[in-house]
Design a protein around this motif. Structure first.
Motif, mmCIF file in Angstrom:
data_model
loop_
_atom_site.group_PDB
_atom_site.id
_atom_site.type_symbol
_atom_site.label_atom_id
_atom_site.label_comp_id
_atom_site.label_asym_id
_atom_site.label_seq_id
_atom_site.Cartn_x
_atom_site.Cartn_y
_atom_site.Cartn_z
ATOM 1 N N TYR A 19 9.109 -3.161 52.763
ATOM 2 C CA TYR A 19 10.399 -3.190 53.415
ATOM 3 C C TYR A 19 11.041 -2.514 54.814
ATOM 4 N N ARG A 20 11.094 -3.473 55.369
ATOM 5 C CA ARG A 20 11.799 -2.379 56.845
ATOM 6 C C ARG A 20 13.389 -2.951 56.982
ATOM 7 N N ILE A 21 13.523 -1.079 57.833
ATOM 8 C CA ILE A 21 14.882 -1.411 58.051
ATOM 9 C C ILE A 21 15.390 -0.913 59.603
ATOM 10 N N ALA A 22 15.960 -1.853 60.129
ATOM 11 C CA ALA A 22 16.314 -1.515 61.615
ATOM 12 C C ALA A 22 17.211 -1.221 61.196
ATOM 13 N N MET A 23 18.098 0.453 61.826
ATOM 14 C CA MET A 23 18.686 0.992 61.764
ATOM 15 C C MET A 23 19.316 0.972 63.540
ATOM 16 N N VAL A 24 20.595 0.274 63.683
ATOM 17 C CA VAL A 24 21.336 -0.086 65.207
ATOM 18 C C VAL A 24 22.514 0.433 65.341
ATOM 19 N N CYS A 25 22.985 1.133 66.536
ATOM 20 C CA CYS A 25 24.140 1.363 67.273
ATOM 21 C C CYS A 25 24.210 1.198 68.193
ATOM 22 N N LEU A 26 25.212 1.847 69.309
ATOM 23 C CA LEU A 26 25.375 1.422 70.416
ATOM 24 C C LEU A 26 24.033 1.910 71.931
ATOM 25 N N GLY A 27 24.043 3.107 71.748
ATOM 26 C CA GLY A 27 23.073 4.244 72.609
ATOM 27 C C GLY A 27 21.560 4.171 72.160
ATOM 28 N N ASN A 28 21.876 3.995 70.619
ATOM 29 C CA ASN A 28 20.628 4.979 69.639
ATOM 30 C C ASN A 28 20.404 6.379 70.279
ATOM 31 N N ILE A 29 21.548 7.332 70.399
ATOM 32 C CA ILE A 29 21.116 8.905 70.737
ATOM 33 C C ILE A 29 22.548 9.267 69.392
ATOM 34 N N CYS A 30 23.043 9.311 68.890
ATOM 35 C CA CYS A 30 24.045 9.433 67.789
ATOM 36 C C CYS A 30 24.210 8.902 66.118
ATOM 37 N N ARG A 31 24.073 8.073 65.788
ATOM 38 C CA ARG A 31 24.476 6.814 64.900
ATOM 39 C C ARG A 31 23.739 6.486 63.900
ATOM 40 N N SER A 32 22.562 5.737 65.041
ATOM 41 C CA SER A 32 21.360 4.995 64.250
ATOM 42 C C SER A 32 20.470 5.959 63.789
ATOM 43 N N PRO A 33 19.553 7.032 65.109
ATOM 44 C CA PRO A 33 19.119 8.192 64.534
ATOM 45 C C PRO A 33 19.056 9.120 63.250
ATOM 46 N N VAL A 34 20.505 9.325 63.220
ATOM 47 C CA VAL A 34 20.993 10.429 61.856
ATOM 48 C C VAL A 34 20.961 9.484 60.810
ATOM 49 N N ALA A 35 20.802 7.410 61.270
ATOM 50 C CA ALA A 35 20.618 7.448 59.911
ATOM 51 C C ALA A 35 19.302 6.460 59.616
ATOM 52 N N GLU A 36 18.495 6.405 60.720
ATOM 53 C CA GLU A 36 17.531 6.874 60.467
ATOM 54 C C GLU A 36 16.302 7.997 59.424
ATOM 55 N N VAL A 37 17.143 9.033 60.350
ATOM 56 C CA VAL A 37 16.471 10.044 59.812
ATOM 57 C C VAL A 37 16.609 10.727 58.319
ATOM 58 N N VAL A 38 17.971 10.817 58.363
ATOM 59 C CA VAL A 38 18.491 10.803 56.162
ATOM 60 C C VAL A 38 17.478 9.612 55.408
ATOM 61 N N LEU A 39 17.603 8.577 55.667
ATOM 62 C CA LEU A 39 17.637 7.292 54.882
ATOM 63 C C LEU A 39 15.564 7.591 55.281
#
Length: 172
Positions: A19-39
């Motif tokens: 199962y592949r999950i992509a987290m997406v935000c505007l610049g990929n430096i704040c929200r989506s990397p935090v979500a990636e690391v935590v998940l």
């Protein structure tokens, strides 16, 4: 509170056994990397990291190849996560056919990723927030440190719920 509506149902895997999950935000430096690391950390804790891949991207190309915002990295590190491996990348349209679930941080990201076309594999990240389903993850970039802590709290709460749902969809 556990969500039970159809809004919490995950799409079936495109490929059995992973199962592949992509987290997406505007610049990929704040929200989506935090979500990636935590998940990713939560999937590992649940013993799902052998079948679940979590990664992140931005809709814009501003920061390709760069690490996450130092404030995001510091917030993650202070909470015991490893924030060192992230490198920003841009969302690719081909992911619609390759990724099981694309989770966007806000409605602008949703519009950018879908082009205004409804796609069953693209959802707001906080559609899975047990306390505030359907809300956006606010962009902390122009604010103070409290905004980064607030984002981490949202992401941790939502990730805990996502792990339960992913475990069900992958049959574990």
């Amino acid at each position: 509170m556990r969500l039970t509506s159809a809004a919490t149902e995950l799409p079936a895997p495109l490929h059995p056994g992973r199962y592949r999950i992509a987290m997406v935000c505007l610049g990929n430096i704040c929200r989506s990397p935090v979500a990636e690391v935590v998940l990713s950390a939560r999937m590992a804790e649940a013993g799902l990291d052998d079948v679940v891949e979590v990664f992140s991207a931005g809709t814009a190309d501003y920061h390709i190849g760069k690490g996450m915002d130092p404030r995001s990295a510091r917030t993650l590190t202070d909470a015991g996560y490893d924030a060192t491996r992230h490198r920003a990348q841009q969302f690719q349209d081909s992911w619609h056919d390759e990724v099981d679930l694309i989770l966007v941080m806000d409605r602008a990201n949703l519009a950018d990723v879908t082009g205004g076309v409804e796609r069953s594999r693209v959802r707001l990240f906080r559609d899975f927030d047990p306390d505030f389903p359907g809300e956006e993850v606010p962009d902390p970039y122009y604010g103070g440190d409290d905004g980064f802590t607030e984002v981490l709290d949202m992401v941790e709460r939502t990730s805990a719920h996502l792990v339960e749902l992913v475990a069900d969809v992958v049959g574990r």
